[in-house]
Structure formats: structure tokens, C-alpha cells
Design a protein around this motif. Structure first.
Motif, PDB file in Angstrom:
ATOM      1  N   SER A 137       0.829  -1.208   0.000  1.00 62.04           N
ATOM      2  CA  SER A 137       0.000   0.000   0.000  1.00 62.04           C
ATOM      3  C   SER A 137       0.861   1.255   0.000  1.00 62.04           C
ATOM      4  CB  SER A 137      -0.929  -0.006   1.214  1.00 62.04           C
ATOM      5  OG  SER A 137      -1.841  -1.072   1.155  1.00 62.04           O
ATOM      6  N   LEU A 194      -7.474   4.051  -3.780  1.00 60.70           N
ATOM      7  CA  LEU A 194      -6.338   3.153  -3.965  1.00 60.70           C
ATOM      8  C   LEU A 194      -6.403   1.901  -3.105  1.00 60.70           C
ATOM      9  CD1 LEU A 194      -3.450   5.771  -4.209  1.00 60.70           C
ATOM     10  CD2 LEU A 194      -4.594   4.570  -6.075  1.00 60.70           C
ATOM     11  N   CYS A 195      -6.975   2.009  -1.927  1.00 60.52           N
ATOM     12  CA  CYS A 195      -7.133   0.833  -1.064  1.00 60.52           C
ATOM     13  C   CYS A 195      -8.278   1.115  -0.105  1.00 60.52           C
ATOM     14  CB  CYS A 195      -5.859   0.516  -0.292  1.00 60.52           C
ATOM     15  SG  CYS A 195      -5.991  -0.984   0.716  1.00 60.52           S
ATOM     16  N   ALA A 223       1.455   6.939  -6.676  1.00 64.32           N
ATOM     17  CA  ALA A 223       0.379   7.886  -6.968  1.00 64.32           C
ATOM     18  C   ALA A 223       0.825   9.315  -6.700  1.00 64.32           C
ATOM     19  CB  ALA A 223      -0.849   7.538  -6.119  1.00 64.32           C
ATOM     20  N   GLY A 227      -5.076  -2.863  -6.515  1.00 62.39           N
ATOM     21  CA  GLY A 227      -4.267  -1.661  -6.297  1.00 62.39           C
ATOM     22  C   GLY A 227      -3.367  -1.332  -7.472  1.00 62.39           C
ATOM     23  N   LEU A 229       2.134   1.880  -3.468  1.00 62.16           N
ATOM     24  CA  LEU A 229       1.081   2.406  -4.336  1.00 62.16           C
ATOM     25  C   LEU A 229       0.860   3.892  -4.094  1.00 62.16           C
ATOM     26  CD1 LEU A 229      -1.578  -0.454  -4.161  1.00 62.16           C
ATOM     27  CD2 LEU A 229      -0.258   0.219  -6.169  1.00 62.16           C
ATOM     28  N   VAL A 230       0.809   4.282  -2.830  1.00 59.20           N
ATOM     29  CA  VAL A 230       0.588   5.691  -2.513  1.00 59.20           C
ATOM     30  C   VAL A 230       1.760   6.535  -2.995  1.00 59.20           C
ATOM     31  CG1 VAL A 230       0.342   7.354  -0.623  1.00 59.20           C
ATOM     32  CG2 VAL A 230      -0.946   5.203  -0.574  1.00 59.20           C
ATOM     33  N   LEU A 255      -3.545   1.877 -10.275  1.00 61.05           N
ATOM     34  CA  LEU A 255      -2.441   2.763 -10.616  1.00 61.05           C
ATOM     35  C   LEU A 255      -2.131   2.707 -12.114  1.00 61.05           C
ATOM     36  CD1 LEU A 255      -0.395   4.730  -9.439  1.00 61.05           C
ATOM     37  CD2 LEU A 255       1.139   2.794  -9.058  1.00 61.05           C
ATOM     38  N   PHE A 268      -9.721   7.238  -8.254  1.00 55.20           N
ATOM     39  CA  PHE A 268      -9.223   5.933  -7.829  1.00 55.20           C
ATOM     40  C   PHE A 268      -9.085   5.899  -6.312  1.00 55.20           C
ATOM     41  CE2 PHE A 268      -7.619   7.025 -12.011  1.00 55.20           C
ATOM     42  CZ  PHE A 268      -7.844   5.878 -12.758  1.00 55.20           C
TER      43      PHE A 268
END
Length: 413
Positions: A12, A96-97, A19, A70, A15-16, A74, A94
Motif C-alpha cells: 500500500s 487506492l485501497c 500515486a 491496487g 502504491l501511494v 495505478l 481511484f
């Protein structure tokens, strides 16, 4: 998507961070913001691309054990940012989670086998799942993740919401709250090109009308549920919340391991007998887990943790489900449908056993080796029975992304 390997899923945090980098690259088109906080205090992030009022909402990570969503979100954000046509007359948003607490507990970023996957397995109770909690809880008791998701839907008013889901083993299928004419063809084409079977008899959509191979349309509220004992009802989930704004929802499922057994449309020669056998096996396997749980429970220092709670919740679903399966099967039950129920019957006690095993190992309990042996044997039998073959992470993402883009282009808003 350079951080991906053939088998690794990004965390996570990764992913952040990706982003954030994307948003900084084009701040005129892209924005990342916190829209809520989980029950455990973790931030929930929304990445937006474009400014058009006509919106698409992509929801990832609604189920902690389904890690493909996830990176797919992205990947889609990158496509929307760099492909002008994709953001013409629409903006993209989006989440994301949707369940960062659950994602933190599911610890299998690089599963080389079904056993690896289950050794780190976590999936919360229905009341703690962001999309499902409205079907089992009153409005004043909804978790903060659900309230955040509903708030995002209220804010962006999507003409299409796409929820990115997955399964550990099986095929790909799509569930729709309203039909999207034209979606079935690009969905099937993508699956064929990437060697992913289409799950034509998905138990999650048992008895639903179809608008094409592997594309299932949710029945009306007055339709009989396929498995009446299950406490959650897709028709009461957050998937329907977009309808109040004239929108609809598509749920795109993709497997981590593929099996051709779920793609066989031939009529099953004796579905009623097969389902009775699967019901009996489900009950028998569950009793094995319950016996170990009963023995170990007095020795456990913590009986309030999420892993144990989720394991007990999963075990509690079994008696009703076993009764459901001894009822007459749906007309025209296929080999694929019985295969999907077979997978379901293996999955439920295995998941409960896997989460309980994590509890026992952390406590150093003497029953852990016996349960470990059971989980290992079940994973091996599961993989062998279904001829499990790994679907590269990049293929999982590509198929989910292609199907999403096709749904976005064909949906009426």
C-alpha cells in the motif's frame, strides 16, 4: 509499473508513493488527497485524473486478500493521464485501497504457491468489509471505510463505478448491477489473449442472468438468493449506491492462479449428487478445524484479535451453506458451476484454518504443527485438483485494466 515482477504485488505504501509521483508529474490534471481514515487510523487516499464532471470511480482493495486491484488502479491512472482520449468527457477517480487495515494483515506480497498465499492470509468478517458491511449492519454502525467510500460516491456521482476484485484460483468473470451491452466481447477477447479462463459458472453469481460468457447481471431485489444462508447480499452493498445518481457498478474479477475446470460449459451429468458430496466434504473439513480451535482456545493469550475473529466468522458460515448445497441445483447446472462450488467448498475451511494457524504460530501453541500439516495438505490438493497455473501479475493487471476500459467506454451514463 516498473516495481512489479512476475509474482510480486506492491505494498500500500508503494502504491501511494507511486500515486504521489504521478500527481506531481501533472498537477494540472492529477490530484492525490486523503478522503478518510480507517478504523485503525490509516489514511484512505483518492487519486483523481481530469476535471470533467462526468466521472468514473475505481475502487481497489475492498477485500484484503485480493491484491491485484491496487496496481491495476495505478496502471489505469497512468493510462488516463497519458491517453487524452480516455479522459475526454470523463474524469477518473481511484480509491487506492478501501481497506488498508486488512491489507496490512494480509501478508503475501510474493506468493510462489497457494501455500505461500495462505500462510499470510487474512480476510475480515463481513461487517468489516467496506463494500459488504451495509448488507449486514445498520447505517449507524457502518465502519469508517464504508462511510468514506459512500462519501466518495456521493461526491463524484460516477456514471460507472468499477470495483476491482480477484480470487486465488479459478477464472475471470464480471458482475454488473446493470447490463453494459457490448462488454462481453472485449472481456472474452482479453481473457483469451492473456490465457486466462473465463469462469462461466461463478458461485458468486449463481442464478444470475448473463449478458455474455462470464458476464453476469445482478438480479432484481425480489429474486431468490442462490445461497439464502449467507448473511451478505450483493444487492445491499455499496455497489448499488451509484444508482441514486443514475450510475451503475461493474465488478471485475481476475484469478491469481488459473484453472480450466471453471470454464467448462458442458452440462454436469449428476449435479445434485455432486453438490451433496461437496456439502458433506465442507462440513467434514470444517469440523477438523473446529476441533483444533476448541482444543487450543483455552491456551490462547488473546482471543479478541482480528485473525481469530475472522476465522471464527468463516467457520460460522458453513452450516447454512452446507444446507444450501443439498437443495436442488439451478436448472442446467454445468461442469463449470460444480467446479466453482468445489473451489468454494475447499476455500472456506482452508481460509479459516490458515488464519487460525497464524494465531497458533504467534502464540507458540502445541496444536500449530497439526494445523500446519492440514493447511499444507489442503493447499496441495486444491492446486492438484484444479491444475492451478500461475497468472503473471502483469497479465492479471492488464486483463483487469482492459475490461475496466471496455466497461467505461460501453457504459451508458
Amino acid at each position: 509499473m516498473s516495481h512489479l515482477t512476475e509474482q510480486r504485488y506492491p505494498t500500500s505504501a508503494e502504491l501511494v508513493q507511486s500515486a504521489r509521483e504521478l500527481a506531481s508529474h501533472r498537477p494540472d490534471l492529477c490530484r492525490l488527497r486523503q478522503v478518510g481514515t480507517s478504523r485503525g487510523g490509516r489514511p484512505l487516499h483518492l487519486l483523481s485524473v481530469g476535471h470533467d464532471r462526468r466521472a468514473v470511480l475505481i475502487v481497489a482493495g475492498a477485500h484484503a486478500n485480493e491484491p491485484t486491484g491496487g496496481p491495476t488502479a495505478l496502471h489505469l491512472a497512468e493510462k488516463a493521464l497519458f491517453d487524452r482520449e480516455l479522459r475526454t468527457d470523463r474524469s477518473w477517480h481511484f480509491l487506492l485501497c478501501a481497506d488498508p487495515d486488512g491489507a496490512a494483515l494480509h501478508n503475501a506480497p510474493e506468493p510462489h504457491s497457494l501455500l505461500d498465499y495462505h500462510r499470510g492470509f487474512f480476510r475480515p468478517t463481513g461487517a468489516e468489509q467496506p463494500e459488504w458491511s451495509p448488507s449486514v449492519l445498520p447505517p449507524d454502525r457502518l465502519p469508517p471505510e464504508t462511510r468514506t467510500l459512500v462519501g466518495v460516491i456521493d461526491e463524484v456521482r460516477p456514471y460507472l463505478q468499477v470495483s476491482l476484485h480477484g480470487t486465488e484460483l479459478g477464472g475471470s468473470w464480471v458482475q454488473l448491477t446493470r447490463d453494459i451491452p457490448g462488454l462481453a466481447e472485449p472481456f472474452a477477447k482479453s481473457a483469451a489473449e492473456l490465457h486466462i479462463p473465463v469462469e462461466t459458472g461463478a458461485s458468486d453469481a449463481a442464478g444470475w442472468p448473463t449478458s455474455g460468457r462470464g458476464v453476469h447481471v445482478m438480479p432484481d431485489m425480489d429474486a431468490q438468493a442462490a445461497f439464502p444462508s449467507l448473511p451478505d447480499d450483493a444487492r445491499l452493498s455499496t455497489w448499488h449506491h451509484a444508482h441514486r445518481y443514475g450510475g451503475s457498478t461493474a465488478i471485475v474479477e481476475v484469478p491469481m492462479w488459473a484453472s480450466d475446470l471453471v470454464d467448462d460449459p458442458a452440462p454436469h451429468p449428476a449435479p445434485e449428487r455432486a453438490l451433496r458430496r461437496l456439502s458433506a466434504r465442507l462440513s467434514r473439513d470444517t469440523r477438523l478445524v473446529e476441533e483444533i480451535l476448541t482444543e487450543a482456545m483455552p491456551r490462547l493469550p488473546d482471543t479478541e484479535g482480528p485473525l481469530l475473529g475472522a476465522a471464527c466468522w468463516a467457520l460460522g458460515l458453513v452450516p447454512g451453506l452446507a444446507d444450501d448445497w443439498v437443495q436442488p441445483p439451478p436448472p442446467g447446472a454445468t461442469m463449470a458451476y460444480v467446479g466453482s462450488i468445489d473451489a468454494f467448498a475447499r476455500r472456506l475451511p482452508l481460509r479459516a484454518a490458515a488464519m487460525l494457524l497464524r494465531v497458533l504460530e504467534e502464540a507458540g501453541d502445541l496444536a500449530a504443527p497439526r494445523l500446519d500439516s492440514l493447511v499444507t495438505r489442503w493447499c496441495e490438493a486444491y492446486a492438484e485438483r484444479f491444475g492451478a497455473r500461475w497468472v503473471p501479475v502483469a497479465h492479471q493487471i492488464e486483463h483487469q485494466a482492459r475490461t475496466t476500459v471496455a466497461a467505461v467506454r460501453h457504459a451508458r451514463g
